[in-house]
Write a protein that holds these residues in place. Structure first.
Motif, PDB file in Angstrom:
ATOM      1  N   LEU A  19       0.838  -1.205   0.000  1.00 32.27           N
ATOM      2  CA  LEU A  19       0.000   0.000   0.000  1.00 32.27           C
ATOM      3  C   LEU A  19       0.871   1.254   0.000  1.00 32.27           C
ATOM      4  N   HIS A  20       1.922   1.262   0.810  1.00 32.25           N
ATOM      5  CA  HIS A  20       2.826   2.405   0.865  1.00 32.25           C
ATOM      6  C   HIS A  20       3.415   2.678  -0.516  1.00 32.25           C
ATOM      7  N   ASP A  21       3.893   1.637  -1.155  1.00 27.62           N
ATOM      8  CA  ASP A  21       4.498   1.794  -2.475  1.00 27.62           C
ATOM      9  C   ASP A  21       3.493   2.348  -3.489  1.00 27.62           C
ATOM     10  N   LYS A  22       2.289   1.807  -3.497  1.00 29.60           N
ATOM     11  CA  LYS A  22       1.263   2.263  -4.453  1.00 29.60           C
ATOM     12  C   LYS A  22       0.900   3.724  -4.212  1.00 29.60           C
ATOM     13  N   ILE A  23       0.683   4.088  -2.952  1.00 28.10           N
ATOM     14  CA  ILE A  23       0.301   5.469  -2.618  1.00 28.10           C
ATOM     15  C   ILE A  23       1.449   6.415  -2.956  1.00 28.10           C
ATOM     16  N   TYR A  24       2.657   6.046  -2.582  1.00 33.85           N
ATOM     17  CA  TYR A  24       3.825   6.890  -2.812  1.00 33.85           C
ATOM     18  C   TYR A  24       4.048   7.104  -4.314  1.00 33.85           C
ATOM     19  N   THR A  25       4.051   6.017  -5.068  1.00 34.43           N
ATOM     20  CA  THR A  25       4.318   6.094  -6.503  1.00 34.43           C
ATOM     21  C   THR A  25       3.246   6.903  -7.234  1.00 34.43           C
ATOM     22  N   ALA A  26       1.987   6.571  -6.992  1.00 32.20           N
ATOM     23  CA  ALA A  26       0.897   7.282  -7.665  1.00 32.20           C
ATOM     24  C   ALA A  26       0.843   8.741  -7.210  1.00 32.20           C
ATOM     25  N   GLY A  27       1.002   8.960  -5.918  1.00 37.37           N
ATOM     26  CA  GLY A  27       0.946  10.325  -5.395  1.00 37.37           C
ATOM     27  C   GLY A  27       2.019  11.203  -6.014  1.00 37.37           C
ATOM     28  N   GLN A  28       3.236  10.691  -6.105  1.00 37.54           N
ATOM     29  CA  GLN A  28       4.326  11.448  -6.708  1.00 37.54           C
ATOM     30  C   GLN A  28       4.033  11.776  -8.173  1.00 37.54           C
ATOM     31  N   LYS A  29       3.432  10.813  -8.863  1.00 40.50           N
ATOM     32  CA  LYS A  29       3.090  11.027 -10.277  1.00 40.50           C
ATOM     33  C   LYS A  29       2.110  12.192 -10.415  1.00 40.50           C
ATOM     34  N   PHE A  30       1.075  12.217  -9.578  1.00 36.99           N
ATOM     35  CA  PHE A  30       0.070  13.281  -9.669  1.00 36.99           C
ATOM     36  C   PHE A  30       0.629  14.624  -9.224  1.00 36.99           C
ATOM     37  N   ILE A  31       1.495  14.602  -8.230  1.00 35.14           N
ATOM     38  CA  ILE A  31       2.119  15.852  -7.766  1.00 35.14           C
ATOM     39  C   ILE A  31       2.983  16.445  -8.883  1.00 35.14           C
ATOM     40  N   LYS A  32       3.753  15.601  -9.570  1.00 31.43           N
ATOM     41  CA  LYS A  32       4.573  16.078 -10.691  1.00 31.43           C
ATOM     42  C   LYS A  32       3.702  16.596 -11.828  1.00 31.43           C
ATOM     43  N   ARG A  33       2.580  15.925 -12.074  1.00 33.60           N
ATOM     44  CA  ARG A  33       1.663  16.338 -13.138  1.00 33.60           C
ATOM     45  C   ARG A  33       0.989  17.665 -12.792  1.00 33.60           C
ATOM     46  N   GLY A  34       0.762  17.889 -11.517  1.00 29.85           N
ATOM     47  CA  GLY A  34       0.154  19.136 -11.077  1.00 29.85           C
ATOM     48  C   GLY A  34      -1.354  19.120 -11.020  1.00 29.85           C
ATOM     49  N   LYS A  35      -1.965  17.976 -11.258  1.00 30.03           N
ATOM     50  CA  LYS A  35      -3.419  17.833 -11.155  1.00 30.03           C
ATOM     51  C   LYS A  35      -3.754  16.358 -10.995  1.00 30.03           C
ATOM     52  N   ILE A  36      -5.016  16.113 -10.646  1.00 27.24           N
ATOM     53  CA  ILE A  36      -5.472  14.738 -10.439  1.00 27.24           C
ATOM     54  C   ILE A  36      -6.935  14.650 -10.841  1.00 27.24           C
ATOM     55  N   SER A  37      -7.332  13.516 -11.400  1.00 27.52           N
ATOM     56  CA  SER A  37      -8.744  13.325 -11.738  1.00 27.52           C
ATOM     57  C   SER A  37      -9.506  12.892 -10.488  1.00 27.52           C
ATOM     58  N   ALA A  38     -10.802  13.078 -10.508  1.00 31.66           N
ATOM     59  CA  ALA A  38     -11.641  12.678  -9.376  1.00 31.66           C
ATOM     60  C   ALA A  38     -11.553  11.167  -9.154  1.00 31.66           C
ATOM     61  N   GLU A  39     -11.473  10.406 -10.238  1.00 29.60           N
ATOM     62  CA  GLU A  39     -11.390   8.944 -10.129  1.00 29.60           C
ATOM     63  C   GLU A  39     -10.069   8.517  -9.490  1.00 29.60           C
ATOM     64  N   ASP A  40      -8.977   9.177  -9.916  1.00 29.03           N
ATOM     65  CA  ASP A  40      -7.669   8.838  -9.339  1.00 29.03           C
ATOM     66  C   ASP A  40      -7.595   9.221  -7.859  1.00 29.03           C
ATOM     67  N   LEU A  41      -8.185  10.351  -7.511  1.00 27.50           N
ATOM     68  CA  LEU A  41      -8.214  10.763  -6.113  1.00 27.50           C
ATOM     69  C   LEU A  41      -9.011   9.766  -5.272  1.00 27.50           C
ATOM     70  N   SER A  42     -10.141   9.322  -5.817  1.00 26.91           N
ATOM     71  CA  SER A  42     -10.954   8.323  -5.115  1.00 26.91           C
ATOM     72  C   SER A  42     -10.170   7.021  -4.944  1.00 26.91           C
ATOM     73  N   ASN A  43      -9.455   6.617  -5.977  1.00 20.75           N
ATOM     74  CA  ASN A  43      -8.648   5.397  -5.909  1.00 20.75           C
ATOM     75  C   ASN A  43      -7.564   5.518  -4.839  1.00 20.75           C
ATOM     76  N   LEU A  44      -6.889   6.658  -4.808  1.00 18.72           N
ATOM     77  CA  LEU A  44      -5.858   6.863  -3.784  1.00 18.72           C
ATOM     78  C   LEU A  44      -6.461   6.852  -2.386  1.00 18.72           C
ATOM     79  N   ASP A  45      -7.633   7.456  -2.236  1.00 19.60           N
ATOM     80  CA  ASP A  45      -8.303   7.439  -0.928  1.00 19.60           C
ATOM     81  C   ASP A  45      -8.615   6.007  -0.490  1.00 19.60           C
ATOM     82  N   HIS A  46      -9.034   5.162  -1.452  1.00 25.51           N
ATOM     83  CA  HIS A  46      -9.339   3.757  -1.120  1.00 25.51           C
ATOM     84  C   HIS A  46      -8.083   2.999  -0.693  1.00 25.51           C
ATOM     85  N   LEU A  47      -6.942   3.391  -1.215  1.00 24.07           N
ATOM     86  CA  LEU A  47      -5.683   2.768  -0.786  1.00 24.07           C
ATOM     87  C   LEU A  47      -5.223   3.318   0.558  1.00 24.07           C
ATOM     88  N   TYR A  48      -5.421   4.623   0.744  1.00 24.94           N
ATOM     89  CA  TYR A  48      -4.894   5.284   1.939  1.00 24.94           C
ATOM     90  C   TYR A  48      -5.661   4.912   3.215  1.00 24.94           C
TER      91      TYR A  48
END
Length: 102
Positions: A48-77
């Motif tokens: 879970l740590h790896d998934k949250i860290y990797t995906a979170g860093q990707k969205f932070i670098k991109r500078g935005k996040i979709s509602a679906e991706d945010l929901s997915n991250l919340d389900h992991l977190y």
């Protein structure tokens, strides 16, 4: 009468020794299961740590996040936090939650 008492003592001692053996074996098996469960929990937390860290860093670098991706991250977190995850992912989630949705 004495022989009967001796035989009774031997049988009773043997019975209690066997009972003690069964209890010890059960306790050993339970300890093994508890240890395995703990290792599985640690492994799940690491994944879970790896998934949250990797995906979170990707969205932070991109500078935005979709509602679906945010929901997915919340389900992991949520389970990650409930399992006692560290503050690294908490900081990432704080930064991700500040991103514009788009």
């Amino acid at each position: 009468m004495i022989y009967g008492s001796i035989i009774t003592a031997i049988v009773t001692g043997g019975f209690f020794s066997f009972l003690q053996f069964l209890i010890k074996r059960h306790d050993d098996e339970k300890n093994h299961v508890d240890e395995r469960e703990s290792l599985l929990e640690e492994a799940l937390l690491a994944i879970l740590h790896d998934k949250i860290y990797t995906a979170g860093q990707k969205f932070i670098k991109r500078g935005k996040i979709s509602a679906e991706d945010l929901s997915n991250l919340d389900h992991l977190y949520e389970p990650y936090k409930a399992l006692g995850g560290n503050s690294t992912c908490e900081k990432i989630m704080e930064r991700v939650n500040e991103l514009p949705i788009g």
